[in-house]
Design an enzyme around this catalytic site. Structure first.
Site, PDB file in Angstrom:
ATOM      1  N   ILE A  10     -14.779  -1.050   5.795  1.00 31.91           N
ATOM      2  CA  ILE A  10     -14.875   0.373   6.161  1.00 31.91           C
ATOM      3  C   ILE A  10     -15.869   1.129   5.288  1.00 31.91           C
ATOM      4  CG2 ILE A  10     -13.017   1.293   4.688  1.00 31.91           C
ATOM      5  CD1 ILE A  10     -12.057   2.839   7.244  1.00 31.91           C
ATOM      6  N   ASN A  23      -2.828   6.316  -2.360  1.00 37.33           N
ATOM      7  CA  ASN A  23      -1.448   6.479  -2.827  1.00 37.33           C
ATOM      8  C   ASN A  23      -1.265   7.935  -3.280  1.00 37.33           C
ATOM      9  OD1 ASN A  23      -2.289   6.667  -5.671  1.00 37.33           O
ATOM     10  ND2 ASN A  23      -2.796   4.506  -5.389  1.00 37.33           N
ATOM     11  N   GLY A  31      -7.014  -2.835  -2.915  1.00 35.51           N
ATOM     12  CA  GLY A  31      -7.260  -2.895  -1.476  1.00 35.51           C
ATOM     13  C   GLY A  31      -8.409  -2.006  -1.046  1.00 35.51           C
ATOM     14  N   VAL A  32      -8.205  -1.349   0.078  1.00 33.67           N
ATOM     15  CA  VAL A  32      -9.276  -0.530   0.647  1.00 33.67           C
ATOM     16  C   VAL A  32      -9.575   0.673  -0.262  1.00 33.67           C
ATOM     17  CG1 VAL A  32      -7.792   0.873   2.172  1.00 33.67           C
ATOM     18  CG2 VAL A  32     -10.150   0.398   2.817  1.00 33.67           C
ATOM     19  N   ASP A  33      -8.562   1.173  -0.936  1.00 33.52           N
ATOM     20  CA  ASP A  33      -8.740   2.298  -1.867  1.00 33.52           C
ATOM     21  C   ASP A  33      -9.742   1.913  -2.972  1.00 33.52           C
ATOM     22  OD1 ASP A  33      -8.305   4.695  -3.167  1.00 33.52           O
ATOM     23  OD2 ASP A  33      -6.213   4.304  -3.686  1.00 33.52           O
ATOM     24  N   SER A 116      -1.248   1.246   5.342  1.00 34.13           N
ATOM     25  CA  SER A 116       0.074   0.701   4.947  1.00 34.13           C
ATOM     26  C   SER A 116       0.275  -0.782   5.243  1.00 34.13           C
ATOM     27  CB  SER A 116       1.247   1.484   5.576  1.00 34.13           C
ATOM     28  OG  SER A 116       1.428   2.730   4.955  1.00 34.13           O
ATOM     29  N   GLY A 118      -1.329  -3.401   4.047  1.00 35.22           N
ATOM     30  CA  GLY A 118      -1.678  -4.320   2.962  1.00 35.22           C
ATOM     31  C   GLY A 118      -0.552  -4.347   1.939  1.00 35.22           C
ATOM     32  N   TYR A 120       1.385  -2.137   1.006  1.00 38.02           N
ATOM     33  CA  TYR A 120       2.571  -1.372   1.391  1.00 38.02           C
ATOM     34  C   TYR A 120       3.450  -2.087   2.418  1.00 38.02           C
ATOM     35  CZ  TYR A 120       1.348   2.804  -1.344  1.00 38.02           C
ATOM     36  OH  TYR A 120       1.085   3.690  -2.362  1.00 38.02           O
TER      37      TYR A 120
HETATM   38  P1  ADP Z   1      -1.813  -0.001   1.733  1.00 31.64           P
HETATM   39  O1  ADP Z   1      -1.407   0.184   0.282  1.00 31.64           O
HETATM   40  O2  ADP Z   1      -1.806   1.308   2.501  1.00 31.64           O
HETATM   41  O3  ADP Z   1      -1.071  -1.097   2.395  1.00 31.64           O
HETATM   42  P2  ADP Z   1      -4.181  -1.727   1.413  1.00 31.64           P
HETATM   43  O4  ADP Z   1      -5.533  -1.315   0.969  1.00 31.64           O
HETATM   44  O5  ADP Z   1      -3.418  -2.679   0.568  1.00 31.64           O
HETATM   45  O6  ADP Z   1      -3.376  -0.337   1.655  1.00 31.64           O
HETATM   46  O7  ADP Z   1      -4.280  -2.340   2.873  1.00 31.64           O
HETATM   47  C1  ADP Z   1      -4.498  -1.577   4.044  1.00 31.64           C
HETATM   48  C2  ADP Z   1      -5.371  -2.365   4.996  1.00 31.64           C
HETATM   49  O8  ADP Z   1      -6.729  -2.244   4.587  1.00 31.64           O
HETATM   50  C3  ADP Z   1      -5.068  -3.852   5.055  1.00 31.64           C
HETATM   51  O9  ADP Z   1      -5.058  -4.265   6.417  1.00 31.64           O
HETATM   52  C4  ADP Z   1      -6.253  -4.478   4.312  1.00 31.64           C
HETATM   53  O10 ADP Z   1      -6.551  -5.779   4.801  1.00 31.64           O
HETATM   54  C5  ADP Z   1      -7.344  -3.508   4.684  1.00 31.64           C
HETATM   55  N1  ADP Z   1      -8.559  -3.498   3.848  1.00 31.64           N
HETATM   56  C6  ADP Z   1      -8.728  -3.927   2.571  1.00 31.64           C
HETATM   57  N2  ADP Z   1     -10.006  -3.738   2.177  1.00 31.64           N
HETATM   58  C7  ADP Z   1     -10.659  -3.157   3.238  1.00 31.64           C
HETATM   59  C8  ADP Z   1     -11.996  -2.719   3.468  1.00 31.64           C
HETATM   60  N3  ADP Z   1     -12.954  -2.810   2.542  1.00 31.64           N
HETATM   61  N4  ADP Z   1     -12.298  -2.191   4.699  1.00 31.64           N
HETATM   62  C9  ADP Z   1     -11.355  -2.068   5.648  1.00 31.64           C
HETATM   63  N5  ADP Z   1     -10.076  -2.444   5.491  1.00 31.64           N
HETATM   64  C10 ADP Z   1      -9.732  -2.993   4.292  1.00 31.64           C
END
Ligand code: ADP
Length: 164
Positions: A10, A23, A31-33, A116, A118, A120
């Site tokens: 993303i 969070n 993760g994505v954050d 949520s 990943g 979560y």
């Molecule tokens: P949460 O804590 O809300 O679960 P995560 O980041 O752990 O957040 O995961 C949320 C989703 O984002 C998961 O499906 C994970 O595979 C996905 N994700 C992780 N990195 C990226 C990225 N760079 N771009 C898009 N999606 C991602």
């Protein structure tokens, strides 16, 4: 409004706003954050600090700094505890509030991660259904909602739901 699914990272999306699965502290995470903070640069953490946190189910905006996207909408998804603690409503609220914030910004194209699903632990299929249904039913000026799947399984779920 057009809703589409893509598979990818993303942080590379060239849309007006990308949504972050943040969070409540808004101080960054994994993760994505983590990926969004790395790509946006340290100014993003500074801007998040000034927001002073965000409740679960809500969303707050910052600039995108070094990202191709102009804004980041930080949405705080629920931790999955089995589904009886309001998790589905809180997840729906994330998508609804993100679109409302996008409207306030004047954003016309928005990319969403699978909030949520990943760390979560929200079940992927249910989360995808909530994402598609909430985006479809929220009144908004956003013209393009892009669901960005990081993994093939999530991508296939989105494709199937969007075809239905
Ligand atoms: P949460 O804590 O809300 O679960 P995560 O980041 O752990 O957040 O995961 C949320 C989703 O984002 C998961 O499906 C994970 O595979 C996905 N994700 C992780 N990195 C990226 C990225 N760079 N771009 C898009 N999606 C991602």
């Amino acid at each position: 409004m057009r809703i589409e699914a893509v598979r990818g990272d993303i942080t590379r999306e060239t849309v007006d706003a990308i949504v972050n699965a943040a969070n409540r502290s808004l101080r960054g995470g994994g993760g994505v954050d983590g990926a969004i903070h790395r790509a946006a640069g340290p100014e993003l953490l500074e801007a998040c600090r000034r927001l002073g946190g965000c409740e679960t189910g809500d969303a707050r905006a910052t600039p995108g700094f070094r990202l191709p996207a102009r804004w980041v909408i930080h949405a705080v998804g629920p931790v999955w505890h089995g589904g009886h603690r309001g998790e589905p409503d809180l997840l729906a609220s994330c998508y609804r509030r993100s679109l409302e914030v996008a409207d306030e910004l004047g954003a016309r194209s928005v990319a969403f991660p699978a909030i949520s699903t990943g760390a979560y632990g929200f079940p992927r299929e249910l989360a995808a259904r909530i994402a598609v249904e909430t985006i479809r039913s929220t009144p908004t000026s956003v013209e393009l909602a892009r669901l960005v799947a990081f993994d093939q399984e999530t991508y296939e779920i989105y494709r199937r739901l969007l075809a239905a």
